[in-house]
Design a protein around this motif. Structure first.
Motif, short mmCIF file in Angstrom:
data_model
loop_
_atom_site.label_atom_id
_atom_site.label_comp_id
_atom_site.label_asym_id
_atom_site.label_seq_id
_atom_site.Cartn_x
_atom_site.Cartn_y
_atom_site.Cartn_z
N THR A 125 -23.38 -54.24 -14.60
CA THR A 125 -24.76 -53.99 -15.04
C THR A 125 -25.24 -52.64 -14.49
O THR A 125 -24.65 -52.11 -13.54
N PRO A 126 -26.30 -52.09 -15.07
CA PRO A 126 -26.84 -50.83 -14.53
C PRO A 126 -27.17 -50.94 -13.04
O PRO A 126 -26.99 -49.99 -12.29
N GLU A 127 -27.68 -52.11 -12.64
CA GLU A 127 -28.01 -52.31 -11.23
C GLU A 127 -26.77 -52.29 -10.35
O GLU A 127 -26.77 -51.69 -9.26
N LEU A 133 -22.63 -46.59 -6.85
CA LEU A 133 -22.77 -45.14 -6.71
C LEU A 133 -23.45 -44.78 -5.39
O LEU A 133 -23.07 -43.81 -4.72
N GLU A 134 -24.43 -45.57 -5.01
CA GLU A 134 -25.11 -45.34 -3.74
C GLU A 134 -24.15 -45.57 -2.57
O GLU A 134 -24.16 -44.82 -1.58
N GLU A 135 -23.33 -46.59 -2.71
CA GLU A 135 -22.33 -46.87 -1.67
C GLU A 135 -21.32 -45.72 -1.57
O GLU A 135 -20.96 -45.28 -0.48
N ALA A 136 -20.87 -45.23 -2.73
CA ALA A 136 -19.92 -44.11 -2.75
C ALA A 136 -20.54 -42.87 -2.10
O ALA A 136 -19.87 -42.12 -1.39
N LYS A 137 -21.83 -42.67 -2.35
CA LYS A 137 -22.54 -41.53 -1.76
C LYS A 137 -22.50 -41.61 -0.23
O LYS A 137 -22.22 -40.62 0.45
N GLU A 164 -25.42 -40.41 -11.90
CA GLU A 164 -26.73 -41.03 -11.80
C GLU A 164 -27.72 -40.47 -12.83
O GLU A 164 -28.54 -41.20 -13.38
N ALA A 165 -27.63 -39.18 -13.09
CA ALA A 165 -28.66 -38.53 -13.92
C ALA A 165 -28.32 -38.46 -15.41
O ALA A 165 -29.23 -38.50 -16.25
N TYR A 166 -27.05 -38.34 -15.73
CA TYR A 166 -26.67 -38.05 -17.12
C TYR A 166 -27.14 -39.13 -18.10
O TYR A 166 -27.78 -38.82 -19.11
#
Length: 272
Positions: A125-127, A133-137, A164-166
């Motif tokens: 899901t998007p969530e 992605l936050e974890e990868a960051k 995140e932005a695209y």
């Protein structure tokens, strides 16, 4: 005589323990070598068995545990949602975590945890994607704390920013019937303002990360390509057509630079 006998027993017991420990380490190395051979031959389930035994025989062996984690991760298929596949990802995470418990600065383990998190964002899901992605960051930020000159970690932060932005920006372009060749900024001021509030910092931080990667490695053509992509998303959020035009022109320069670097690399002899 009794006292000497006790001393002798203690000495014998200590020698036996040391001998047993030495034998276990030798057996562990043997299992390690067998595991490496299986790994090189892409026999990953066999490699897992050998590395698990190597760790059992010598729990202090960081290399054996690292190879065990890599053997799990190599078998994992990102995006394939099945119990067996999910177990592989979890097993890899657990072993990398154990490596990091012993050595929080292990670069291979940190990079692998970042990779697992980023690739986990390829589905769900998007969530769930946002969470991974936050974890990868965070894992890539830890890599940079360990080695500020890690160009790949800086590059990865730029790629994550793009991820995140695209999607949200592109969705609004489609909703507003803007074609691929239509220049920024996004036509609807209200929509643009909302997107800018949410993603402007993401984009500019991502650009800074990519610029840092390029400053470390001036021939980092992939970083140049993503810098081009982020500049185009920045153009979508610019306040004026003039700003958007300038960002698009800058993006074009990075495309040309990336192509130029790729051509230069192609002329060089292949590394052995």
């Amino acid at each position: 005589m009794i006292r000497k006998s006790r001393v002798g027993i203690l000495v014998f017991g200590l020698a036996f323990i040391l001998l047993s420990s030495g034998c276990a380490k030798l057996k562990s190395r043997d299992e390690m070598n067998k595991g490496v051979q299986a790994y090189k031959n892409a026999k990953f389930p066999q490699a897992v068995n050998h590395f698990k035994e190597a760790v059992n025989l010598d729990p202090t062996s960081q290399n054996a545990r690292l190879y065990l984690a890599m053997s799990y991760m190599t078998q994992w298929v990102p995006g394939a949602d099945s119990p067996d596949n999910n177990k592989l990802a979890q097993a890899a995470r657990e072993e990398f975590e154990k490596v990091l418990q012993n050595d929080p600065k292990d670069k291979t383990a940190l990079a692998s945890m970042a990779s697992i998190a980023y690739n986990s964002a390829s589905s769900g899901t998007p969530e769930q994607k946002a969470k991974y992605l936050e974890e990868a960051k965070k894992w890539n930020q830890r890599r940079i704390e360990v080695d500020p000159q890690d160009a790949e970690a800086h590059y990865s932060l730029g790629v994550i920013a793009w991820g995140e932005a695209y999607g949200p920006i592109q969705t609004e372009r489609v909703n507003l019937k803007m074609k691929g060749e239509d220049p920024g900024p996004i036509k609807d001021e209200k929509v643009r303002a909302q997107l800018k509030e949410k993603y402007w910092r993401t984009i500019t931080d991502g650009m800074q990360s990519l610029e840092k990667a390029i400053s470390i490695d001036p021939e980092y053509d992939d970083a140049m390509s993503y810098l081009n992509l982020l500049l185009r998303k920045k153009a979508d959020l610019d306040d004026t057509p003039e700003q958007a035009k300038a960002d698009t022109a800058e993006a074009d320069k990075w495309v040309s630079k990336s192509i130029e670097i790729k051509k230069i690399k192609a002329t060089r002899p292949a590394k052995k």
